[in-house]
Scaffold this active site. Structure first.
Site, PDB file in Angstrom:
ATOM      1  CG  MET A 196      -0.083 162.326  37.450  1.00  0.00           C
ATOM      2  SD  MET A 196       0.592 161.033  38.497  1.00  0.00           S
ATOM      3  CE  MET A 196       2.305 161.510  38.461  1.00  0.00           C
ATOM      4  CB  SER A 197      -5.733 162.558  33.614  1.00  0.00           C
ATOM      5  OG  SER A 197      -6.855 162.026  32.938  1.00  0.00           O
ATOM      6  CB  SER A 198      -7.156 157.201  33.560  1.00  0.00           C
ATOM      7  OG  SER A 198      -7.140 156.995  34.948  1.00  0.00           O
ATOM      8  CG  HIS A 241      -6.281 156.540  40.594  1.00  0.00           C
ATOM      9  ND1 HIS A 241      -5.800 156.493  39.304  1.00  0.00           N
ATOM     10  CD2 HIS A 241      -7.569 156.936  40.501  1.00  0.00           C
ATOM     11  CE1 HIS A 241      -6.757 156.843  38.467  1.00  0.00           C
ATOM     12  NE2 HIS A 241      -7.840 157.124  39.159  1.00  0.00           N
ATOM     13  CB  VAL A 273      -0.660 163.601  41.904  1.00  0.00           C
ATOM     14  CG1 VAL A 273       0.786 163.155  41.739  1.00  0.00           C
ATOM     15  CG2 VAL A 273      -1.151 163.291  43.317  1.00  0.00           C
TER      16      VAL A 273
END
Ligand code: PAF
Length: 282
Positions: free
Chosen positions: A187-189, A36, A179
């Site tokens: 990358m991930s929440s 983000h 990313v």
């Protein structure tokens, strides 16, 4: 950085930014990570000021999905956005976005079909609807989205084109490359749901995707390479592969092999956590 939660305050807060120059919007659901922040940095380079939104949109979660469990950490996220030079944070509650009697839905056919659209019925209607509302609320000159959600980006661009949106115009909707962590995991929440063991198993996903792409580039039959990818994931700790498919990067139409514009899309689960990734084939 100012945090705004009411629509009536938003226009007032936006006015000085719009008077001063261009405004970029970075829509998010919070639980911010480096991916983000990369969107924010790209937005800051391109525009005079950046507005970020944090809204966990109930309309894009299906029954039984993780709406309640989705990580919410507004204070921490606000501090991270502030440190990146974001001017305004738009963080409404659901009843501010969907007032009593709310009845409108945006449904984008074609690009929404298959992949996550098949596994998560109604998901992309919820995304298209909320993004259209966010665009109307903030009226940005440009907007930035992560390419990890490649199909989502295709849906948003199609919606902007079809509805003749001008703020932002479809050409000002920018995708920012995925990313990745040091071991290649996107990358991930939702990576936060993984136990340490699952987190190390998850690295098999980008590895198996790169192997499948290398095999296809070397002339292997694509269905066979995708079959191997499927088996590798199940042997590496993944509990289910929702899809592993080649699709055209723009139209998201299914492909049998590389057409020069092919992308590999995978969704796979480790326990209750569903991970998605995509990579260019050619
Ligand atoms: O990618 C996301 O975080 C969400 O789908 C978005 C675009 C903010 C819409 O809720």
């Amino acid at each position: 950085m100012e945090t705004i939660t009411k629509l009536t305050d938003l226009r007032t807060a936006l006015a000085p930014l719009q008077a001063h120059g261009t405004v970029a919007l970075v829509p998010t659901m919070g639980a911010l990570h480096e991916g983000h922040l990369t969107l924010v940095r790209a937005a800051r380079k391109a525009a005079d000021s950046v507005v970020a939104s944090i809204f966990v949109n109930p309309r894009q979660f299906g029954a039984g999905e993780d709406l309640d469990a989705y990580p919410r950490q507004l204070e921490r996220d606000a501090a991270a956005l502030d440190a990146e030079g974001v001017s305004l944070l738009w963080a409404p509650q659901p009843d501010e976005v969907y007032a009593a009697g709310y009845a409108t839905n945006i449904s984008v056919s074609g690009v929404s079909e298959g992949l996550c659209g098949a596994d998560r019925p109604g998901h992309f209607d919820g995304v298209a609807t909320v993004v259209c509302k966010l665009f109307n609320q903030v009226s940005p000159d440009m907007a930035f989205f992560g390419e990890k959600d490649w199909q989502q980006l295709a849906v948003i661009r199609r919606m902007a084109r079809d509805l003749d949106l001008t703020r932002p115009h479809v050409d000002a909707i920018h995708g920012v490359p995925i990313v990745r962590e040091a071991d290649g995991l996107a990358m991930s929440s939702r990576n936060a749901y993984l136990s340490p063991e699952q987190r190390s198993e998850a690295a098999a996903l980008p590895r198996a995707m790169r192997d499948a792409i290398a095999a296809i580039r070397d002339g292997a039959d694509a269905p066979r390479a995708l079959g191997n990818l499927h088996d590798t994931l199940l042997a590496s700790g993944f509990t289910r592969v929702d899809y592993a498919e080649l699709r055209d990067a723009n139209s998201i139409a299914p492909l049998e092999g590389d057409n020069g514009n092919a992308r590999l899309f995978v969704a796979a689960r480790i326990g209750g956590t569903r991970l998605i990734d995509n990579m260019a084939v050619g």
